[in-house]
Design a protein around this motif. Structure first.
Motif, short mmCIF file in Angstrom:
data_model
loop_
_atom_site.label_atom_id
_atom_site.label_comp_id
_atom_site.label_asym_id
_atom_site.label_seq_id
_atom_site.Cartn_x
_atom_site.Cartn_y
_atom_site.Cartn_z
N ARG A 187 0.83 -1.20 0.00
CA ARG A 187 0.00 0.00 0.00
C ARG A 187 0.86 1.26 0.00
NH1 ARG A 187 -3.43 3.89 -1.13
NH2 ARG A 187 -4.05 5.15 0.67
N LEU A 188 1.88 1.28 0.83
CA LEU A 188 2.73 2.46 0.93
C LEU A 188 3.58 2.64 -0.33
CD1 LEU A 188 3.88 2.12 4.65
CD2 LEU A 188 2.03 3.53 3.73
N ARG A 189 4.01 1.54 -0.93
CA ARG A 189 4.82 1.65 -2.16
C ARG A 189 3.97 2.09 -3.34
NH1 ARG A 189 9.09 -3.16 -2.94
NH2 ARG A 189 10.08 -1.56 -4.20
N GLU A 192 0.64 2.85 14.72
CA GLU A 192 -0.58 2.34 14.10
C GLU A 192 -0.58 0.82 14.17
OE1 GLU A 192 -1.19 4.45 10.19
OE2 GLU A 192 0.56 5.55 10.91
N PHE A 193 -1.73 0.24 14.46
CA PHE A 193 -1.84 -1.21 14.58
C PHE A 193 -2.92 -1.74 13.65
CE2 PHE A 193 0.39 -0.25 18.44
CZ PHE A 193 1.13 -1.39 18.74
N ILE A 194 -2.57 -2.76 12.91
CA ILE A 194 -3.56 -3.55 12.17
C ILE A 194 -3.54 -4.94 12.81
CG2 ILE A 194 -4.14 -4.59 9.96
CD1 ILE A 194 -3.10 -2.11 8.60
N VAL A 195 -4.69 -5.36 13.27
CA VAL A 195 -4.78 -6.54 14.15
C VAL A 195 -5.59 -7.65 13.49
CG1 VAL A 195 -5.46 -7.36 16.43
CG2 VAL A 195 -4.67 -5.00 16.15
N GLY A 204 -10.07 -9.07 7.04
CA GLY A 204 -10.25 -7.77 7.68
C GLY A 204 -8.95 -7.00 7.79
N ALA A 205 -7.87 -7.70 8.17
CA ALA A 205 -6.58 -7.03 8.31
C ALA A 205 -6.03 -6.58 6.97
CB ALA A 205 -5.58 -7.97 9.00
N LEU A 206 -6.21 -7.38 5.93
CA LEU A 206 -5.74 -6.99 4.60
C LEU A 206 -6.54 -5.80 4.07
CD1 LEU A 206 -5.17 -10.51 2.98
CD2 LEU A 206 -3.43 -8.92 3.83
N GLN A 207 -7.81 -5.78 4.36
CA GLN A 207 -8.61 -4.61 3.96
C GLN A 207 -8.16 -3.35 4.69
OE1 GLN A 207 -12.62 -5.95 4.78
NE2 GLN A 207 -12.88 -6.83 2.73
N SER A 259 -5.02 -2.08 3.07
CA SER A 259 -5.25 -1.41 1.78
C SER A 259 -5.87 -0.04 1.96
CB SER A 259 -6.15 -2.27 0.89
OG SER A 259 -7.47 -2.34 1.40
N SER A 260 -6.40 0.25 3.15
CA SER A 260 -7.04 1.54 3.41
C SER A 260 -6.16 2.50 4.19
CB SER A 260 -8.35 1.30 4.19
OG SER A 260 -9.23 0.46 3.47
N LEU A 261 -4.93 2.11 4.48
CA LEU A 261 -4.03 2.97 5.23
C LEU A 261 -3.83 4.31 4.51
CD1 LEU A 261 -1.10 0.68 6.39
CD2 LEU A 261 -2.59 2.02 7.89
N ARG A 262 -3.69 5.36 5.29
CA ARG A 262 -3.33 6.65 4.66
C ARG A 262 -1.95 6.51 4.04
NH1 ARG A 262 0.20 9.78 7.78
NH2 ARG A 262 0.47 9.08 9.95
#
Length: 202
Positions: A27-29, A171-174, A191-194, A197-200
């Motif tokens: 996502r960041l790349r 930030e935590f994705i759990v 849920g975690a993959l979604q 993909s929604s990270l700023r």
């Protein structure tokens, strides 16, 4: 911009935390294609746990020759951390806390005078300018109000340690409940993959 990606699960491609940390990096790349990426797999290139010789060398004592490669590794991981603008860490829960491989890495980056210092008002973090994102996975449910909440020493430990270094808004994705059953695992992973993909973007 420099991104440091750390994985610590021993499960290789079967690891949920690895899948999620990779999705975060993707996502960041996508958002910043010019990211300078450094990847460190703590199970493929593990760091030794701290010993008396390590601590003596840190205090200026002569280091034995057999420790030279490990001290060089310590310097390398500290430099990677200090240089990073963004740090993404995959961290599964093992026996209610972080993997020992990740603890060994933390022991090499928590260095007085580099990532924290003690002053007249007490400890002060020196690494506060970084964005740090954790991909954590837990076999059961450990959130506030759950029966096992008192055994949660993964997220709570990471929050405390990184706050000590000045990183007070990680930030935590759990992904929770991945060992409860196949349906729970799939739901947690999706849920975690979604969320990844929604990270700023920045």
């Amino acid at each position: 911009m420099k991104l440091l990606h750390i994985d610590s699960s021993v499960l290789g491609p079967h690891s949920v935390s690895r899948q999620v940390s990779a999705a975060i990096v993707d996502r960041l790349r996508q958002a910043t294609p010019t990211l300078d990426l450094v990847y460190r797999d703590l199970t493929q290139t593990p760091l030794a746990h701290l010993s008396g010789s390590h601590l003596a060398a840190a205090q200026g004592a002569p280091a034995p020759a057999e420790l030279s490669a490990d001290l060089a590794a310590s310097a390398a991981v500290l430099d990677e951390f200090l240089a990073a603008d963004v740090v993404v860490i995959g961290a599964p829960m093992y026996n209610f806390t972080i993997p020992s491989q990740l603890k060994a890495w933390i022991d090499r980056v928590m260095v007085a005078g580099k990532t924290f210092k003690y002053g007249a008002s007490g400890p002060e973090g020196l690494a506060g300018g970084k964005r740090v994102i954790f991909a954590i996975s837990r076999g059961g449910y450990y959130g506030p109000g759950t029966p096992a909440a008192a055994l949660e020493h993964l997220e709570s430990y990471l929050r405390g340690v990184f706050a000590f270094m000045g990183i007070t808004a990680p930030e935590f994705i759990v992904a929770d409940g991945i060992q409860v059953g196949p349906d729970h695992r799939e739901k947690a992973l999706v849920g975690a993959l979604q969320a990844a993909s929604s990270l700023r973007a920045a």
